[in-house]
Design an enzyme around this catalytic site. Structure first.
Site, short mmCIF file in Angstrom:
data_model
loop_
_atom_site.label_atom_id
_atom_site.label_comp_id
_atom_site.label_asym_id
_atom_site.label_seq_id
_atom_site.Cartn_x
_atom_site.Cartn_y
_atom_site.Cartn_z
N GLY A 1 0.85 -1.22 -0.02
CA GLY A 1 -0.01 0.03 0.10
C GLY A 1 0.81 1.22 0.18
CD GLN B 1 3.64 5.77 2.58
OE1 GLN B 1 2.64 5.35 2.27
NE2 GLN B 1 4.47 5.01 2.83
CB CYS C 1 5.98 1.96 6.89
SG CYS C 1 5.23 3.42 6.16
CG LEU C 2 6.64 0.73 0.82
CD1 LEU C 2 6.03 1.03 -0.34
CD2 LEU C 2 7.54 -0.29 0.71
CG HIS D 1 0.18 1.23 7.29
ND1 HIS D 1 0.97 0.98 8.18
CD2 HIS D 1 0.69 1.92 6.33
CE1 HIS D 1 2.16 1.54 7.58
NE2 HIS D 1 1.97 2.02 6.58
CD GLU D 2 -0.68 2.45 2.88
OE1 GLU D 2 -0.41 3.66 2.90
OE2 GLU D 2 0.08 1.57 2.96
CG HIS E 1 0.85 6.93 5.64
ND1 HIS E 1 1.96 7.47 5.79
CD2 HIS E 1 0.92 5.46 5.36
CE1 HIS E 1 3.06 6.44 6.09
NE2 HIS E 1 2.45 5.38 5.69
#
Length: 156
Positions: A46, A51, A90-91, A132-133, A136
Site C-alpha cells: 500500500g 508518501q 512501512c515503505l 495504515h494508509e 498516513h
C-alpha cells in the site's frame, strides 16, 4: 507516469494532514499512476499520496495475488470491529517493523476513480492496510501507535 521517491521517516511532510480531493482531473490521474508505479517498484502492499510528497487524500492498496488493487479517494473508516495486535512495516521506514493494535474488521468508504461512492468491508491484512494508509492521510505513522518497534533481521 513515474516512479517517485518514497519519503522516509523524519520527513516533515509525512506528519502533515492531507487535503480532500474535489474532482477527478489530469493532475489526479497522474498522481494515481505515480502511486501505482512507485508501489510496484518495491515490495509494499500500500501507498498513500503523502508518501510521495503529495498532500491529497488518495491511497492505493494491492495485496498482490490476494485481491484486486484498490484505489480510494477521500477514504474514511466508518466502522471498526474488534481489536488485535498486528505486525506492520512501512515503505517510509524500511528495515523496521512494529506491533500495532488494529481493528480486526473495518468498513471503509470513499470515492472511486470514476467519482462513484464505494464502500469496502475488510478483514485481516486488507483491514490493516486500510487503517495504515488512511492514517498516513492524517500525518500518523504506524510508529506513532506501535507498542514495540524493532529492526528486521537480515537473513544470512
Amino acid at each position: 507516469m513515474a516512479v517517485k521517491q518514497i519519503l522516509q521517516f523524519g520527513d516533515n511532510i509525512l506528519k502533515r494532514s492531507s487535503r480532500r480531493v474535489e474532482k477527478v482531473d489530469e493532475e489526479l490521474l497522474g498522481l494515481v499512476e505515480d502511486l501505482k508505479d512507485s508501489l510496484y517498484n518495491g515490495t509494499g502492499i500500500g501507498l498513500a499520496a503523502p508518501q510521495i510528497g503529495v498532500l491529497k487524500k488518495v491511497i492505493f492498496i494491492d495485496l498482490r495475488d490476494k485481491t484486486e488493487p484498490i484505489l480510494l479517494i477521500n477514504p474514511k473508516i466508518i466502522k471498526k470491529i474488534g481489536k488485535e495486535d498486528s505486525v506492520e512495516g512501512c515503505l517510509s521506514y524500511p528495515g523496521y517493523e512494529g506491533i500495532v493494535v488494529r481493528p480486526k474488521k473495518v468498513i471503509v468508504a470513499g470515492k472511486s476513480l470514476k467519482w462513484e461512492d464505494v464502500e469496502y468491508t475488510a478483514e485481516g491484512l486488507l483491514a490493516k492496510a486500510f487503517c495504515h494508509e488512511i492514517d498516513h492521510l492524517s500525518g500518523i505513522l504506524y510508529t506513532d501507535k506501535a507498542k514495540k518497534i524493532y529492526r528486521i533481521q537480515e537473513e544470512e
